[in-house]
Enzyme design. Sequence first.
Site, PDB file in Angstrom:
ATOM      1  N   TYR A 142       0.815  -1.211   0.000  1.00  0.00           N
ATOM      2  CA  TYR A 142       0.000   0.000   0.000  1.00  0.00           C
ATOM      3  C   TYR A 142       0.852   1.266   0.000  1.00  0.00           C
ATOM      4  O   TYR A 142       0.364   2.349  -0.303  1.00  0.00           O
ATOM      5  CB  TYR A 142      -0.945   0.027   1.204  1.00  0.00           C
ATOM      6  CG  TYR A 142      -2.080  -0.970   1.140  1.00  0.00           C
ATOM      7  CD1 TYR A 142      -2.217  -1.837   0.064  1.00  0.00           C
ATOM      8  CD2 TYR A 142      -3.017  -1.054   2.151  1.00  0.00           C
ATOM      9  CE1 TYR A 142      -3.237  -2.759   0.012  1.00  0.00           C
ATOM     10  CE2 TYR A 142      -4.063  -1.972   2.105  1.00  0.00           C
ATOM     11  CZ  TYR A 142      -4.155  -2.824   1.025  1.00  0.00           C
ATOM     12  OH  TYR A 142      -5.176  -3.745   0.966  1.00  0.00           O
ATOM     13  N   LYS A 188       3.269 -15.603   2.079  1.00  0.00           N
ATOM     14  CA  LYS A 188       3.217 -16.326   0.808  1.00  0.00           C
ATOM     15  C   LYS A 188       4.661 -16.630   0.423  1.00  0.00           C
ATOM     16  O   LYS A 188       5.143 -16.273  -0.653  1.00  0.00           O
ATOM     17  CB  LYS A 188       2.487 -15.437  -0.235  1.00  0.00           C
ATOM     18  CG  LYS A 188       2.139 -16.112  -1.535  1.00  0.00           C
ATOM     19  CD  LYS A 188       1.037 -17.140  -1.418  1.00  0.00           C
ATOM     20  CE  LYS A 188       0.810 -17.818  -2.765  1.00  0.00           C
ATOM     21  NZ  LYS A 188      -0.021 -19.029  -2.657  1.00  0.00           N
ATOM     22  N   ASP A 220      -3.246 -18.277   1.232  1.00  0.00           N
ATOM     23  CA  ASP A 220      -4.394 -18.926   0.580  1.00  0.00           C
ATOM     24  C   ASP A 220      -4.968 -20.009   1.503  1.00  0.00           C
ATOM     25  O   ASP A 220      -6.188 -20.137   1.663  1.00  0.00           O
ATOM     26  CB  ASP A 220      -4.029 -19.490  -0.809  1.00  0.00           C
ATOM     27  CG  ASP A 220      -2.655 -20.144  -0.845  1.00  0.00           C
ATOM     28  OD1 ASP A 220      -1.891 -19.998   0.133  1.00  0.00           O
ATOM     29  OD2 ASP A 220      -2.339 -20.808  -1.843  1.00  0.00           O
ATOM     30  N   ASP A 244      -5.654  -7.007   5.464  1.00  0.00           N
ATOM     31  CA  ASP A 244      -6.862  -6.310   5.016  1.00  0.00           C
ATOM     32  C   ASP A 244      -7.925  -7.340   4.616  1.00  0.00           C
ATOM     33  O   ASP A 244      -9.092  -7.266   5.023  1.00  0.00           O
ATOM     34  CB  ASP A 244      -6.486  -5.423   3.808  1.00  0.00           C
ATOM     35  CG  ASP A 244      -7.543  -4.393   3.517  1.00  0.00           C
ATOM     36  OD1 ASP A 244      -8.572  -4.364   4.207  1.00  0.00           O
ATOM     37  OD2 ASP A 244      -7.351  -3.609   2.565  1.00  0.00           O
ATOM     38  N   ASP A 248     -11.400  -9.124   7.017  1.00  0.00           N
ATOM     39  CA  ASP A 248     -12.800  -9.086   6.579  1.00  0.00           C
ATOM     40  C   ASP A 248     -13.423 -10.482   6.626  1.00  0.00           C
ATOM     41  O   ASP A 248     -14.613 -10.632   6.889  1.00  0.00           O
ATOM     42  CB  ASP A 248     -12.923  -8.501   5.163  1.00  0.00           C
ATOM     43  CG  ASP A 248     -13.055  -6.976   5.200  1.00  0.00           C
ATOM     44  OD1 ASP A 248     -12.631  -6.380   6.214  1.00  0.00           O
ATOM     45  OD2 ASP A 248     -13.582  -6.389   4.243  1.00  0.00           O
TER      46      ASP A 248
END
Length: 368
Positions: A142, A188, A220, A244, A248
């Site tokens: 970001y 990852k 994942d 992020d 959620d």
Amino acid sequence: MKSFKITTLPGDGIGPEVMDAALAILGLVGSEYELNFEIITELAGGASFDKFNEPITESALQSCLESDAVLLGAVGGPKWDNLPQNKKPEKGLLKLREVLGLFSNLRPAKIFAPLADASSLKKDVIVGSDVMVVRELTGGIYFGEPRGHNKQEGFNTLRYKKYEVERIAKVAFELAKKRNGHVTSVDKANVLDSSQFWRDVVHEVHQDYKDVPLSDMYVDNAAMQLVRDPKQFDVILTQNLFGDILSDITAMITGSMGMLPSASIGENHAMYEPVHGTAPEIVGLNKANPIAMIGSVAMMLEITLNQPEAAHRINMAIETVLEKGIRTIDIASPNSTIVSTDGMRNEIIHAFQDSDQSIKSSRELVKE
Ligand code: NAD
């Protein structure tokens, strides 16, 4: 009388509605615990753009820097979707996090037992789950440079410096230690160099926290495991982008975005905000669930203002109201009593006041 300066940024959409409810509870805490809250209200997001042509002003930032804590509602909405990147409401939020140095984002997702039916996941999968996502907030993709896009390509840069991974890893290990829990570091590393680096540094920091169990998981797999069996997680430590998304997913374990508080904490500053956004479709309808915002006030009282009893009473008041079957529309179940934003605020206020009586009587018992 202890005094605290709090800057509030109600923001856009339902932000001001849930902020009003939260401030009513904070006022009550102030009078019951003899705390003086000096509340300064500033604009942020679209509301700030409309007035000052900037998503956050220098004077709003200054007020936040001078405060003991910042309370944020939410920013954004369709009205401002087509602004240039540097004027978008979200840019104000990113600036705020950067200026205050809020490198860690804590998102607890705990199931309120009376709400187990509100989740889209099966009750036996979620009951008993209590996950804390620790998301790195001021680094990663970001913020990485270079970034840009033109008609032929778009690109961002994912880069982490050692100190950035070290400090967020420490936050996660400290939290897990307090919770008697364990850390799952999500990355990852099978594909990304930056993730292999993240993993190496997390394991280095772990040498100082050998009593806290640590495991690694690919992102994942973590997304899949969170909906398969969330109870296996305690503290999830992860980078900005993965955090992020995963937070959620954990939000939906609890049934509604309207339930989740969060804290963003740095070396010297802290900001508390609900996880949800501005919910444009219910703005002005007195339908917004204020629990995430009220829960954010409880987190502020506990973590920054060192008022654990008041924080605990707020959380208990929320639980009591939910146990009575009182719900805003987003968490309604077949036999529940539907209330408005104001209705939910009033119910939580009453439950909070009632809990004062039970705390006083238990103190009397201890004295006897
Ligand atoms: P959202 O969280 O605003 O809404 C998602 C869904 O949850 C909607 O159905 C909404 O009605 C519902 N919802 C959210 N909060 C609720 C509450 N307190 N009570 C009842 N229902 C609630 O997410 P979105 O629709 O993706 O985004 C809407 C706007 O909010 C966008 O402009 C987005 O950029 C912004 N946003 C801001 C933040 C922030 O300020 N931190 C976070 C997320 C989204």
